[in-house]
Design a protein around this motif. Structure first.
Motif, PDB file in Angstrom:
ATOM      1  N   GLY A  18       0.781  -1.226   0.000  1.00 54.81           N
ATOM      2  CA  GLY A  18       0.000   0.000   0.000  1.00 54.81           C
ATOM      3  C   GLY A  18       0.812   1.275   0.000  1.00 54.81           C
ATOM      4  N   LEU A  19       2.091   1.176  -0.282  1.00 55.86           N
ATOM      5  CA  LEU A  19       2.882   2.400  -0.356  1.00 55.86           C
ATOM      6  C   LEU A  19       2.769   2.989  -1.751  1.00 55.86           C
ATOM      7  CD1 LEU A  19       5.997   1.371   1.691  1.00 55.86           C
ATOM      8  CD2 LEU A  19       4.676   3.429   2.073  1.00 55.86           C
ATOM      9  N   ASP A  20       2.851   4.295  -1.790  1.00 57.01           N
ATOM     10  CA  ASP A  20       2.770   5.017  -3.042  1.00 57.01           C
ATOM     11  C   ASP A  20       4.174   4.994  -3.656  1.00 57.01           C
ATOM     12  OD1 ASP A  20       1.979   6.616  -5.017  1.00 57.01           O
ATOM     13  OD2 ASP A  20       1.674   8.413  -3.781  1.00 57.01           O
ATOM     14  N   PRO A  64       9.736   7.903   8.210  1.00 60.37           N
ATOM     15  CA  PRO A  64       9.012   7.778   9.474  1.00 60.37           C
ATOM     16  C   PRO A  64       8.828   6.299   9.829  1.00 60.37           C
ATOM     17  CG  PRO A  64       7.667   8.862   7.782  1.00 60.37           C
ATOM     18  CD  PRO A  64       8.944   8.513   7.141  1.00 60.37           C
ATOM     19  N   THR A  74       6.296   4.021   7.920  1.00 64.17           N
ATOM     20  CA  THR A  74       6.710   3.664   6.564  1.00 64.17           C
ATOM     21  C   THR A  74       7.785   2.595   6.608  1.00 64.17           C
ATOM     22  OG1 THR A  74       6.353   5.987   6.071  1.00 64.17           O
ATOM     23  CG2 THR A  74       7.322   4.659   4.340  1.00 64.17           C
ATOM     24  N   LEU A  93       6.251  -0.707   6.971  1.00 70.69           N
ATOM     25  CA  LEU A  93       5.694  -1.204   5.712  1.00 70.69           C
ATOM     26  C   LEU A  93       6.801  -1.686   4.779  1.00 70.69           C
ATOM     27  CD1 LEU A  93       2.926   1.476   5.153  1.00 70.69           C
ATOM     28  CD2 LEU A  93       2.614  -0.903   5.801  1.00 70.69           C
ATOM     29  N   ARG A 146      -4.727   2.340  11.603  1.00 70.82           N
ATOM     30  CA  ARG A 146      -5.774   1.380  11.312  1.00 70.82           C
ATOM     31  C   ARG A 146      -5.868   1.106   9.801  1.00 70.82           C
ATOM     32  NH1 ARG A 146     -10.589  -0.533  13.652  1.00 70.82           N
ATOM     33  NH2 ARG A 146     -12.368  -0.403  12.250  1.00 70.82           N
ATOM     34  N   ARG A 147      -5.744   2.177   9.049  1.00 69.49           N
ATOM     35  CA  ARG A 147      -5.825   2.044   7.599  1.00 69.49           C
ATOM     36  C   ARG A 147      -4.749   1.099   7.075  1.00 69.49           C
ATOM     37  NH1 ARG A 147      -5.843   7.942   5.915  1.00 69.49           N
ATOM     38  NH2 ARG A 147      -3.620   7.564   6.011  1.00 69.49           N
ATOM     39  N   GLU A 148      -3.546   1.290   7.608  1.00 71.74           N
ATOM     40  CA  GLU A 148      -2.425   0.463   7.156  1.00 71.74           C
ATOM     41  C   GLU A 148      -2.578  -0.973   7.630  1.00 71.74           C
ATOM     42  OE1 GLU A 148       0.651   4.246   7.235  1.00 71.74           O
ATOM     43  OE2 GLU A 148       0.436   2.963   8.979  1.00 71.74           O
ATOM     44  N   GLU A 170      -5.456  -2.504   7.976  1.00 72.87           N
ATOM     45  CA  GLU A 170      -6.416  -3.103   7.052  1.00 72.87           C
ATOM     46  C   GLU A 170      -5.718  -3.579   5.791  1.00 72.87           C
ATOM     47  OE1 GLU A 170      -9.475  -3.831   7.563  1.00 72.87           O
ATOM     48  OE2 GLU A 170      -9.439  -2.943   9.571  1.00 72.87           O
ATOM     49  N   ASN A 171      -4.816  -2.756   5.325  1.00 71.91           N
ATOM     50  CA  ASN A 171      -4.066  -3.099   4.130  1.00 71.91           C
ATOM     51  C   ASN A 171      -3.233  -4.350   4.353  1.00 71.91           C
ATOM     52  OD1 ASN A 171      -3.059  -2.897   1.631  1.00 71.91           O
ATOM     53  ND2 ASN A 171      -2.280  -0.823   1.852  1.00 71.91           N
ATOM     54  N   ASP A 175      -5.216  -7.433   4.146  1.00 70.12           N
ATOM     55  CA  ASP A 175      -5.383  -7.811   2.738  1.00 70.12           C
ATOM     56  C   ASP A 175      -4.177  -8.568   2.223  1.00 70.12           C
ATOM     57  OD1 ASP A 175      -7.773  -6.679   2.578  1.00 70.12           O
ATOM     58  OD2 ASP A 175      -7.161  -4.917   1.409  1.00 70.12           O
ATOM     59  N   ARG A 195      -9.607 -10.871  13.986  1.00 68.84           N
ATOM     60  CA  ARG A 195     -10.044 -10.336  12.711  1.00 68.84           C
ATOM     61  C   ARG A 195      -9.426 -11.121  11.554  1.00 68.84           C
ATOM     62  NH1 ARG A 195     -11.422  -7.756   9.283  1.00 68.84           N
ATOM     63  NH2 ARG A 195     -10.541  -5.993   8.183  1.00 68.84           N
ATOM     64  N   LEU A 202     -11.121   9.004  12.409  1.00 66.77           N
ATOM     65  CA  LEU A 202     -11.168   8.944  10.953  1.00 66.77           C
ATOM     66  C   LEU A 202     -12.117   9.957  10.363  1.00 66.77           C
ATOM     67  CD1 LEU A 202     -11.304   5.081  10.673  1.00 66.77           C
ATOM     68  CD2 LEU A 202      -9.353   6.526  10.132  1.00 66.77           C
ATOM     69  N   GLN A 224     -12.028  12.387   6.284  1.00 63.21           N
ATOM     70  CA  GLN A 224     -12.816  12.469   5.062  1.00 63.21           C
ATOM     71  C   GLN A 224     -13.291  13.896   4.815  1.00 63.21           C
ATOM     72  OE1 GLN A 224     -15.535   9.404   6.070  1.00 63.21           O
ATOM     73  NE2 GLN A 224     -14.159   7.814   5.341  1.00 63.21           N
ATOM     74  N   MET A 227      -8.958  -2.969  -2.031  1.00 67.09           N
ATOM     75  CA  MET A 227      -8.671  -3.208  -0.617  1.00 67.09           C
ATOM     76  C   MET A 227      -9.935  -3.044   0.208  1.00 67.09           C
ATOM     77  SD  MET A 227      -6.769   0.223   0.585  1.00 67.09           S
ATOM     78  CE  MET A 227      -7.148  -0.141   2.270  1.00 67.09           C
ATOM     79  N   SER A 228     -10.011  -3.734   1.304  1.00 66.78           N
ATOM     80  CA  SER A 228     -11.166  -3.575   2.167  1.00 66.78           C
ATOM     81  C   SER A 228     -11.041  -2.248   2.890  1.00 66.78           C
ATOM     82  CB  SER A 228     -11.228  -4.715   3.172  1.00 66.78           C
ATOM     83  OG  SER A 228     -10.391  -4.441   4.261  1.00 66.78           O
ATOM     84  N   LYS A 252     -11.512   7.206   0.304  1.00 64.73           N
ATOM     85  CA  LYS A 252     -11.251   7.554  -1.093  1.00 64.73           C
ATOM     86  C   LYS A 252     -10.280   6.523  -1.657  1.00 64.73           C
ATOM     87  CE  LYS A 252     -13.184  11.740  -0.850  1.00 64.73           C
ATOM     88  NZ  LYS A 252     -14.053  11.235   0.208  1.00 64.73           N
ATOM     89  N   GLY A 257      -5.733   4.555   0.728  1.00 62.50           N
ATOM     90  CA  GLY A 257      -5.051   3.382   1.261  1.00 62.50           C
ATOM     91  C   GLY A 257      -3.554   3.512   1.129  1.00 62.50           C
ATOM     92  N   HIS A 258      -3.121   4.424   0.325  1.00 66.91           N
ATOM     93  CA  HIS A 258      -1.682   4.587   0.134  1.00 66.91           C
ATOM     94  C   HIS A 258      -1.120   5.589   1.120  1.00 66.91           C
ATOM     95  CE1 HIS A 258      -0.905   2.269  -3.534  1.00 66.91           C
ATOM     96  NE2 HIS A 258      -2.210   2.351  -3.640  1.00 66.91           N
ATOM     97  N   VAL A 259       0.010   5.236   1.636  1.00 68.19           N
ATOM     98  CA  VAL A 259       0.613   6.103   2.638  1.00 68.19           C
ATOM     99  C   VAL A 259       1.474   7.129   1.925  1.00 68.19           C
ATOM    100  CG1 VAL A 259       2.076   6.151   4.648  1.00 68.19           C
ATOM    101  CG2 VAL A 259       0.696   4.143   4.163  1.00 68.19           C
ATOM    102  N   GLN A 281       5.754  13.333   2.974  1.00 69.16           N
ATOM    103  CA  GLN A 281       6.536  13.801   4.103  1.00 69.16           C
ATOM    104  C   GLN A 281       7.968  14.098   3.704  1.00 69.16           C
ATOM    105  OE1 GLN A 281       6.065  11.502   7.623  1.00 69.16           O
ATOM    106  NE2 GLN A 281       4.054  10.800   7.005  1.00 69.16           N
ATOM    107  N   PRO A 290      14.892  12.223  11.055  1.00 68.44           N
ATOM    108  CA  PRO A 290      13.475  12.101  10.708  1.00 68.44           C
ATOM    109  C   PRO A 290      12.569  12.347  11.904  1.00 68.44           C
ATOM    110  CG  PRO A 290      14.494   9.959  10.898  1.00 68.44           C
ATOM    111  CD  PRO A 290      15.596  10.954  11.009  1.00 68.44           C
ATOM    112  N   ALA A 291      11.400  12.894  11.613  1.00 67.52           N
ATOM    113  CA  ALA A 291      10.403  13.061  12.663  1.00 67.52           C
ATOM    114  C   ALA A 291       9.825  11.701  12.996  1.00 67.52           C
ATOM    115  CB  ALA A 291       9.311  13.988  12.161  1.00 67.52           C
TER     116      ALA A 291
END
Lengths: 515, 354
Positions: A141-143, A157, A160, A163, A188-190, A192-193, A196, A220, A507, A511, B1-2, B9, B13-15, B20, B352-353
């Motif tokens: 899930g990393l960009d 950080p 990251t 991940l 939490r978002r990460e 969930e990923n 998956d 879970r 959360l 949004q 992804m769930s 959005k 899901g992407h960090v 940063q 890094p922070a």
């Protein structure tokens, strides 16, 4: 490899594994078998042998006795490269990333190392490295940008980095992925990923072994529970067949209830009050009151500003503007010692690197803050008095050893944390800020730490718990402040709020902010 | 992804790790990533200052002088860079060079005066590797800091040389060893009519630099070396053979030292067993000035070469602007402190922070 023909066959088996470190018998005859495509949760208190068992599977430690069977082949011990060769990938608790190499290299170099069976005088195939890293990083899930790929890991950080460590484990054709507390710093978002990712691995017939303290995640994800206690496997079976209370009892050997620890109530007197506290880009206009004897929780996603707020109160990274007053007296906090002088104690999140002198004794750690008090004629320290105080602290904190000369590194995570909290209590602070007080701490130690928190509140201390462990906050706090995007967005009652309420607040405005 | 019932959005899901990182861009970031730019800047500044004070600096012969003077220090520095990158340190390389160069010269005189020069180099490299591997073996098996081990071996190698091999200067070099240093690649006439030549042995330095660059950047060994310097425990855990890496880095540095020793002999047309030892701190200084951290895991070949140039320029050209040679050390010392302070403040800023 004839992976498909071996479906549902036992992939890894441990037979009567023993491990001794000097005089410590860490594993006492462990028998375990892991099948392809299954998910396992290795549960147990700190010091029960979980990490040791993982390290034996990963080839980092040789067992003192017993055998490891991989695909029917019997080994007395494994080397790291043999273990990797069999497709055993590990996400270690310390992440085990190489700090000075790039993200891409960390994720994808292992593949080429294992292919050459550890031979080092080989040319690196950079194109393939890039391809492998891109795939693995996007799976967690990393960009994936070229900037991320070339970033040196130590500049990332913590979340990251975690991940990236997971990406490394799934980058190669793994057959067993071991994850040691993979979600400690994830939002939490990460998480969930990650769940998956686990189900995808499972569908590819990969076995996954989780080591965690977060039971809600285990339920879970589902799968088999393996419970360790004192270096032995005490229970094994589908996780749904055990209740939380069952598991806690199996792990500790005694009954622990999931009760609310908070019983008392705070006094009416305001102890500390914060107004317009701001640090550009981190948090803004934070204001709240803390009463005497109150336990206040602060939570939020890891980028919500909660961590920075804690550091600002502690004076480690002071706020840019805002006022803070204690007992109606305005104070200025520009450094950590300002904060200490004002009666604020701060127990950091990362106790290993920020708090404890690991190689020093319990005694030396516990009296580290009161050396001035112990200094007598010509600055000579009164060791006898110091040791007396250290013994008292150890007893108050219910350490599992009475020997204050032991190095802190020999203690379990929970006991280390108690040493650290005990040290701060030695200066009798009015306000205690606990940052993630039970991260990586076992059930038994949690219980002791929570009881200490409540006792301190009863004695009139004001406590702030900064944490993302929601049950912890609900069990201990009078009020819970939820932060989002640098602001306090919600002020919930600890007795009546639910985990879901907190999640919504954490959360919810993400949004709104994104819209 | 769930999406856990929060209807995120699609992109959420992407960090945004890159987000940063973007805050830390610009010149400061560039310097933090490429510390050798500081070295380059310092080098250019000195050259400009010297050129203004004494325009005679700006002629090909100066360049040749600097090039010629860089070879031995440069070869040593490449070895030190590789060891520093692996998190070690070596102070025995000058003793390795002295021992191999003097022993080989004696060997050639006594047994084979007409030994071809490439054989001389091969033996020197082999001898350097053997002594270096001994260092690596001791560091790995004794688990003693490499500084201590190499202080010990420096004394051993040097003591062995003076006690058992010889203490007299050899002025008459045998056969090709005597002539190799005089073969020139380029020749220039200076303003006052003298000929200055760039010797062929100069080519050894760029060749060694390119080889080192290739090993460090393009092979698994190179990455393993940096890994070891970054985190030795993790490196072992990830399946790298830490012993081989130790033997390799010290062996490689030994090979370069052996090479440097022979270059030193042929360039000076003199084998003096008391030479070289004592220059190791200047070499380490050059590598550190090139941006490698003494604590390991960082550095680059380019930076190392720039650091060497900086030290050599200070050594050779300050005289041209009328600064006495005794002041050279003051300058090098000041530069080291300056560069160190600079790098450290940059690192603090970029921590890094959490």
């Amino acid at each position: 490899m004839t992976q498909n023909t071996q479906k549902n066959r036992c992939f890894l088996e441990l037979r009567n594994i023993h491990k001794r470190f000097g005089g410590v018998h860490a594993l006492r005859g462990v028998d375990l078998s892991l099948e392809a495509g299954e998910v396992y949760h290795l549960l147990g208190e700190n010091g029960c042998g979980k990490s040791t068992v993982i390290k034996i599977m990963a080839g980092a430690h040789p067992p003192s006795e017993g055998q490891i069977v991989l695909d029917g082949e019997v080994f007395n011990e494994l080397t790291p490269i043999q273990s990797l060769d069999f497709g055993i990938e590990t996400v270690y608790q310390d992440l085990s990333l190489i700090p000075n190499l790039s993200v891409m290299e960390n994720v994808a170099l292992g593949e080429q190392l294992v292919e050459g069976h550890g031979r080092l005088l080989r040319r690196i195939d950079r194109a393939r490295m890039q391809e492998t890293a891109t795939k693995a990083l996007s799976q967690v899930g990393l960009d994936v940008t070229s900037e991320l790929m070339s970033t040196i890991v130590s500049e990332l950080p913590l979340a990251t980095r975690q991940l990236v460590a997971i990406a490394r484990a799934i980058a190669c054709e793994a057959r067993l992925v071991i994850m040691d507390e993979p979600t400690t710093s994830l939002t939490r978002r990460e998480v969930e990923n990650l769940i998956d990712v686990v189900s995808r691995l499972r569908s590819q017939n990969v076995a996954v072994l989780f080591v965690t303290h977060k039971l809600e995640e285990c339920y879970r994800i589902g799968g088999h529970a393996i419970v360790f206690r004192d270096g032995q496997c005490v229970a094994q079976g589908p996780i749904e067949s055990y209740s939380r209370a069952d598991l806690a009892e199996l792990m500790t050997g005694r009954q622990i209830s999931e009760k609310r620890y908070r019983e008392g109530s705070p006094s009416e007197d305001t102890l500390m009050s914060l107004a317009n506290f701001s640090m550009p880009g981190r948090f803004h206009n934070v204001g709240f009151n803390l009463r005497k004897g109150e336990v206040l929780g602060i939570t939020g996603l890891s980028d919500s500003g909660r961590n920075e707020l804690a550091l600002a109160i502690a004076g480690i990274r002071p706020a840019a503007s805002g006022t803070i007053s204690i007992n109606d007296k305005n104070i200025r906090i520009a450094t950590a010692s300002d904060s200490i002088d004002a009666g604020i104690a701060y127990v950091p999140e990362d106790r290993l690197s920020e708090g404890l002198f690991l190689s020093k004794s319990i005694y030396q750690n516990e009296v580290a803050l009161i050396l001035r008090k112990l200094a007598g004629f010509m600055g000579i320290l009164d060791m006898k008095k110091g040791k007396e105080i250290a013994r008292e602290i150890s007893a108050d904190m219910r350490l599992n050893t009475a020997d204050i000369e032991l190095p802190v590194s020999s203690l379990s995570g929970g006991n280390q944390q108690r040493v650290l909290i005990g040290r701060w209590l030695s200066i009798n602070p009015e306000i205690l800020v606990l940052h993630g007080p039970t991260v990586g701490v076992d059930v038994g130690s949690k219980d002791a730490i929570y009881q200490t928190i409540q006792k301190m509140a009863e004695d009139g201390m004001g406590l702030i718990i900064v944490s993302d462990d929601l049950p912890e906050l609900l069990q201990n706090c009078d009020r819970i402040l939820v932060m989002n995007a640098g602001e306090v967005v919600s002020d919930l009652n600890g007795a009546s709020a639910s985990e879901d309420d907190i999640y919504q607040a954490m959360l919810g405005s993400v949004q709104e902010g994104a819209a | 992804m769930s999406s856990a019932g929060t209807s995120n959005k699609p992109a959420s899901g992407h960090v945004s790790a890159s987000g940063q990182l973007q805050q830390r861009r610009g010149l400061g970031d560039l310097i933090a990533k490429k510390p050798e730019l500081v070295t380059l800047g310092l080098l250019i500044a000195i050259c400009i200052a010297v050129a203004i004070a004494n325009p005679a600096f700006l002629q090909p012969s100066t360049l040749i002088d600097i090039g010629r003077a860089s070879v031995v220090t440069g070869l040593f520095a490449l070895g030190v860079f590789v060891i520093l990158a692996a998190g070690g340190i070596d102070v025995s390389f000058t003793a390795i060079a002295a021992l191999t160069m003097y022993s080989i010269t004696l060997l050639a005189i006594n047994h084979s005066p007409n030994m071809p020069i490439y054989v001389v180099f091969l033996i020197a490299v082999a001898g350097g590797i053997a002594l270096g591997v001994l260092n690596g073996f001791l560091v790995y098996t004794l688990r003693v800091p490499s500084l201590i081990v190499t202080i010990g071996t420096q004394y051993l190698f040097r003591g062995g040389l003076l006690a058992f091999v010889g203490t007299t200067w050899i002025m008459e070099l045998p056969g090709q060893m005597g002539t190799f240093g005089r073969i020139s690649l380029l020749e220039f006439e200076t303003a006052n009519g003298a000929t200055v030549s760039l010797p062929v042995y100069f080519l050894i330095l760029p060749a060694a630099a390119i080889l080192t660059w290739w090993i460090m950047r393009r092979t698994l060994m190179g990455r393993a070396i940096f890994s070891l310097g970054g985190s030795p425990d993790v490196t072992a855990r990830l399946g790298y053979n830490v012993k081989i890496v130790h033997l390799f880095v010290f062996g490689y540095a030994g090979a370069l030292a052996g090479l440097a020793g022979i270059v030193h002999v042929t360039a000076n047309r003199l084998a003096n067993p008391f030479d070289l030892v004592g220059t190791e701190i200047a070499v380490i200084a050059a590598v550190v000035l090139g941006g490698a951290r003494i604590t390991g895991g960082t550095g680059s070949v380019i930076g190392t070469m720039l650091g060497v140039l900086l030290v050599v320029v200070v050594d050779n050209v300050l005289v041209m602007v009328g600064i006495p040679s005794t002041w050279q050390r003051v300058f090098v010392g000041a530069f080291i402190l300056l560069a160190a302070a600079f790098f450290v403040t940059r690192q603090r800023k970029f921590k890094p922070a959490k």
